[in-house]
Design a protein around this motif. Structure first.
Motif, mmCIF file in Angstrom:
data_model
loop_
_atom_site.group_PDB
_atom_site.id
_atom_site.type_symbol
_atom_site.label_atom_id
_atom_site.label_comp_id
_atom_site.label_asym_id
_atom_site.label_seq_id
_atom_site.Cartn_x
_atom_site.Cartn_y
_atom_site.Cartn_z
ATOM 1 N N VAL A 176 0.833 -1.204 0.000
ATOM 2 C CA VAL A 176 0.000 0.000 0.000
ATOM 3 C C VAL A 176 0.867 1.252 0.000
ATOM 4 C CG1 VAL A 176 -1.580 1.377 1.410
ATOM 5 C CG2 VAL A 176 -2.037 -1.046 1.039
ATOM 6 N N TYR A 177 1.891 1.259 0.856
ATOM 7 C CA TYR A 177 2.733 2.461 0.972
ATOM 8 C C TYR A 177 3.527 2.720 -0.314
ATOM 9 C CZ TYR A 177 6.346 5.642 2.585
ATOM 10 O OH TYR A 177 7.199 6.705 2.713
ATOM 11 N N VAL A 178 4.117 1.645 -0.882
ATOM 12 C CA VAL A 178 4.995 1.837 -2.048
ATOM 13 C C VAL A 178 4.190 2.074 -3.314
ATOM 14 C CG1 VAL A 178 6.755 0.758 -3.506
ATOM 15 C CG2 VAL A 178 6.857 0.486 -1.019
ATOM 16 N N ALA A 186 -1.812 1.832 -8.072
ATOM 17 C CA ALA A 186 -2.969 0.948 -7.889
ATOM 18 C C ALA A 186 -3.830 1.471 -6.748
ATOM 19 C CB ALA A 186 -2.501 -0.481 -7.600
ATOM 20 N N PRO A 187 -5.132 1.188 -6.789
ATOM 21 C CA PRO A 187 -6.003 1.582 -5.672
ATOM 22 C C PRO A 187 -5.594 0.863 -4.390
ATOM 23 C CG PRO A 187 -7.286 0.943 -7.611
ATOM 24 C CD PRO A 187 -5.881 0.548 -7.880
ATOM 25 N N SER A 196 -8.176 -2.836 -8.539
ATOM 26 C CA SER A 196 -8.282 -2.993 -7.092
ATOM 27 C C SER A 196 -7.857 -4.375 -6.622
ATOM 28 C CB SER A 196 -9.719 -2.718 -6.634
ATOM 29 O OG SER A 196 -10.622 -3.636 -7.223
ATOM 30 N N TYR A 197 -7.748 -5.342 -7.545
ATOM 31 C CA TYR A 197 -7.341 -6.698 -7.178
ATOM 32 C C TYR A 197 -5.825 -6.843 -7.067
ATOM 33 C CZ TYR A 197 -12.054 -8.506 -8.051
ATOM 34 O OH TYR A 197 -13.401 -8.769 -7.990
ATOM 35 N N VAL A 198 -5.087 -5.930 -7.689
ATOM 36 C CA VAL A 198 -3.649 -6.130 -7.851
ATOM 37 C C VAL A 198 -2.934 -6.255 -6.511
ATOM 38 C CG1 VAL A 198 -1.519 -5.111 -8.732
ATOM 39 C CG2 VAL A 198 -3.628 -4.977 -10.087
ATOM 40 N N LEU A 199 -3.064 -5.255 -5.655
ATOM 41 C CA LEU A 199 -2.302 -5.250 -4.409
ATOM 42 C C LEU A 199 -2.749 -6.338 -3.426
ATOM 43 C CD1 LEU A 199 -1.755 -1.427 -3.767
ATOM 44 C CD2 LEU A 199 -0.291 -3.082 -4.944
ATOM 45 N N VAL A 276 -6.801 -4.658 5.673
ATOM 46 C CA VAL A 276 -5.830 -3.646 5.248
ATOM 47 C C VAL A 276 -6.358 -2.889 4.032
ATOM 48 C CG1 VAL A 276 -3.516 -3.291 4.293
ATOM 49 C CG2 VAL A 276 -3.848 -4.877 6.196
ATOM 50 N N PHE A 277 -6.969 -3.618 3.097
ATOM 51 C CA PHE A 277 -7.420 -3.001 1.844
ATOM 52 C C PHE A 277 -8.906 -2.648 1.856
ATOM 53 C CE2 PHE A 277 -3.649 -5.417 0.590
ATOM 54 C CZ PHE A 277 -2.958 -4.461 -0.136
ATOM 55 N N ALA A 278 -9.567 -2.726 3.007
ATOM 56 C CA ALA A 278 -11.009 -2.458 3.104
ATOM 57 C C ALA A 278 -11.767 -3.262 2.063
ATOM 58 C CB ALA A 278 -11.281 -0.957 2.943
ATOM 59 N N TRP A 279 -11.385 -4.524 1.923
ATOM 60 C CA TRP A 279 -11.996 -5.407 0.928
ATOM 61 C C TRP A 279 -13.320 -5.925 1.480
ATOM 62 C CZ3 TRP A 279 -10.362 -6.132 -3.929
ATOM 63 C CH2 TRP A 279 -10.879 -7.192 -4.658
ATOM 64 N N PRO A 280 -14.416 -5.807 0.739
ATOM 65 C CA PRO A 280 -15.737 -6.167 1.273
ATOM 66 C C PRO A 280 -15.996 -7.677 1.231
ATOM 67 C CG PRO A 280 -15.963 -5.376 -0.965
ATOM 68 C CD PRO A 280 -14.505 -5.231 -0.618
#
Length: 332
Positions: A176-178, A186-187, A196-199, A276-280
């Motif tokens: 997320v940081y990098v 990437a989102p 949004s799937y990448v990270l 971490v990614f607020a993934w639903p």
């Protein structure tokens, strides 16, 4: 007479094989049913072993006692434990997981709404890990065979160990940081579009891919030392046939076993990565339900996660049996 005896012998061998498969299937089914019963029982007891009153927590500390008692009676929490357990089993058999104490929605609806996001994330991460690890492990086995390129072997081993030991949530924060905050490539939150799937997929796949690549390399090197591979090498077979047709299939047993363990670990890893990614998905759902004391939802999500792990292990066992019927069925 000789033909009749030969036919009878073949029929007897076929019958033994069929019986072996039946015994294998019965054992696996029995283990699955016992594991599901243990999982269901543990999920039921969880709501009674966690300190605090879930009804009071869901209604708030200012709710009148009469309302709390009425809600407990409506949920059947005042009944004897054995009666609650029987009712819980009956509801599960009919597909009823209960009702959310927070939203009032059926737990099955809550789980059904969030399950696809978690499944998509887990399947994508698993596919990426396998697609990266198997070719990488084969390439490293070919490049470092017979002690060649020791510096390359040392670099591969060291980097794979480091990547495998980094926790998923820490790797997710770093990604997320990098790539999200610093580079903006990437989102970093939500599930909107392919980007949004990448990270999150990378956060889940990097560690398992590193472990799996090492296992593939080790297994392929071990297979290459076998007598039948020496014979194939003596026939001057092309390297592509030697590795893909002979070495890789024989190395798949340990690889598939590890894949099953990896997939089970990914199930747990999605809980942290989704937050971490607020993934639903179910991971963020279970954390929010724990914080809100919404125990019926926690129970439902735990059951889905647990049954998912059991089904993955069953699929791996069946696949191993199909690849190596003699040893797997005999040992199983």
């Amino acid at each position: 007479m000789t033909d009749d005896r030969g036919s009878a012998g073949l029929a007897g061998l076929a019958g033994l094989a069929d019986n072996a498969w039946l015994r294998f299937g019965a054992r696996r089914l029995g283990r699955l049913l016992v594991s599901v019963w243990v999982l269901v029982t543990a999920a039921f007891l969880m709501i009674h072993l966690i300190p605090g009153d879930p009804v009071r927590a869901s209604l708030g500390s200012t709710a009148p006692l009469s309302l709390v008692n009425e809600r407990r009676a409506a949920l059947g929490l005042d009944d004897p434990l054995w009666l609650q357990y029987l009712r819980y089993l009956r509801n599960l058999l009919s597909g009823e997981l209960g009702t959310s104490m927070t939203s009032g929605l059926p737990v099955s609806q809550v789980v059904g709404d969030r399950l696809p996001a978690t499944v998509e994330l887990g399947v994508a991460a698993s596919a990426l890990a396998v697609l990266v690890a198997v070719p990488l492990g084969l390439a490293m086995a070919a490049l470092t065979r017979n002690g060649r390129r020791r510096h390359l072997e040392l670099g591969f081993t060291s980097s794979s160990v480091v990547l495998a030991t980094v926790p998923e949530f820490l790797l997710a924060v770093g990604l997320v940081y990098v790539f999200g905050v610093t580079l903006g490539w990437a989102p970093v939150a939500g599930r909107a579009g392919p980007g949004s799937y990448v990270l999150p997929v990378l956060a889940l796949a990097i560690g398992p891919a590193a472990v799996l690549a090492r296992i593939v390399r080790v297994e392929v090197l071990a297979v290459l030392r076998a007598d039948h591979l020496r014979t194939a090498r003596a026939k001057r077979l092309p390297a592509r046939l030697l590795y893909l047709r002979h070495a890789l299939p024989n190395a798949m047993t340990a690889t598939l076993t590890l894949c099953g363990l990896m997939l089970s670990g990914m199930v747990a890893g999605t809980v942290l990565v989704e937050n971490v990614f607020a993934w639903p998905g179910l991971g963020s759902t279970i954390v929010g339900s724990i914080l809100g004391k919404d125990l019926p939802v926690v129970q439902g999500v735990v059951l889905v996660y647990g049954i998912g792990v059991l089904l993955v292990n069953l699929a791996v066992d069946i696949t191993l049996a199909l690849l190596d019927p003699r040893s797997t069925i005999r040992e199983g």
